[in-house]
Write an enzyme that holds these catalytic residues in place. Structure first.
Site: not given
Length: 302
Positions: A99-100, A97, A136, A102-103, A8
């Protein structure tokens, strides 16, 4: 079972006061982008994970600290499933980074295990589990474009027309999200008479939503905002030079993605994004072309 979930970008992120649970109140506009995580889930007696991909995965845990493993265990506990699963993760979203990634792994694991185990949870039940794993994760389940409030996990639809083209520049060294929030808190304390968060609470500016509805990249570029950017740049001053380089290369605007250190450059169209990425790559930066919005976590067939 093969599931894909998107990274994201925060088009807008206003950070409010610290809540009683220690998190900050947020108002954000998310867009899911075509840099995605892929997870393959296979039956197993216990819970295990392997990780590979074109990005640096050396810092990704291979034990119960992994967010995807935590998601699988949470789903098993919720549904009473007695078996386990092996999760094979192919990462394309930069690690640490902003940008999610891991989510996205956690969201993909929820969807993959729900399908693999035939547990048949509703979307609302999956969302509730996702919110327990991180702010997230619910958006990675949902995808598209959305407004997030609360900790960022209370989602509402945001109409977005057309396609938005991005270039993401990644860094070899990540930034810790708690450290970035801590740096923002210290910055605000030093300047509390000038930039104290509004008592009314954070909100997404109407200009952002208007630009999305119009499908207007130039208008969206003018409305991009990230309250964490000042803190990320304080911790990593070198990122400011990259922002300048991207805009000189032709991007409409550049912004720190989430808590950084990945930088997101919004471009006029697909051709412009290719030009910007080529220019940044020629300067030695690790540049990736992507677009939004794309769907949330979903089973991949075929």
């Amino acid at each position: 079972m093969h599931v894909r979930a998107p990274g994201k970008v925060n088009l807008f992120l206003e950070v409010g006061r610290v809540l009683p649970d220690g998190y900050h109140a947020l108002a954000t506009a998310f867009q899911a982008v075509s840099l995605c995580e892929d997870i393959w889930a296979t039956p197993a007696e216990g819970f295990s994970v392997s990780v590979r991909g074109p990005v640096d995965v050396s810092g990704v845990p291979r034990d119960d600290r992994n967010l995807a493993v935590r998601a699988a265990r949470l789903l098993a506990a919720k549904t009473g499933y007695a078996g386990g699963v092996h999760l094979e993760i192919h990462k394309a979203v930069p690690v640490a980074g902003g940008m999610g990634g891991g989510s996205a792994d956690a969201a993909a694991a929820l969807v993959a295990c729900d399908a693999l185990w035939d547990t048949h949870l509703t979307s609302a039940q999956l969302h509730a589990l996702a919110a327990r794993l991180g702010a997230d994760v619910p958006f990675a389940l949902r995808g598209g474009t959305a407004v997030g409030t609360g900790r960022g996990d209370e989602l509402s639809s945001a109409l977005a027309r057309g396609r938005f083209d991005w270039v993401f520049v990644t860094a070899s060294e990540g930034l810790s999200t708690p450290e970035v929030y801590g740096a923002l808190d210290r910055h605000r304390e030093r300047h509390r008479f000038d930039i104290e968060p509004s008592a009314a609470g954070p909100r997404v500016e109407p200009d952002v939503l208007h630009a999305l509805r119009a499908g207007d990249p130039a208008a969206l570029a003018a409305a991009l905002r990230n309250d964490l950017q000042v803190a990320a740049l304080a911790l990593r001053p070198d990122l400011a030079d990259v922002l300048v380089s991207g805009e000189r290369a032709g991007a409409l605007a550049g912004i720190v993605s989430g808590s950084g250190p990945t930088l997101a450059f919004l471009c006029a169209d697909e051709a412009a994004a290719a030009d910007v990425a080529g220019s940044l790559a020629a300067d030695g930066f690790d540049a990736h072309v992507a677009y939004g919005a794309v769907p949330g976590a979903r089973v991949v067939t075929g």
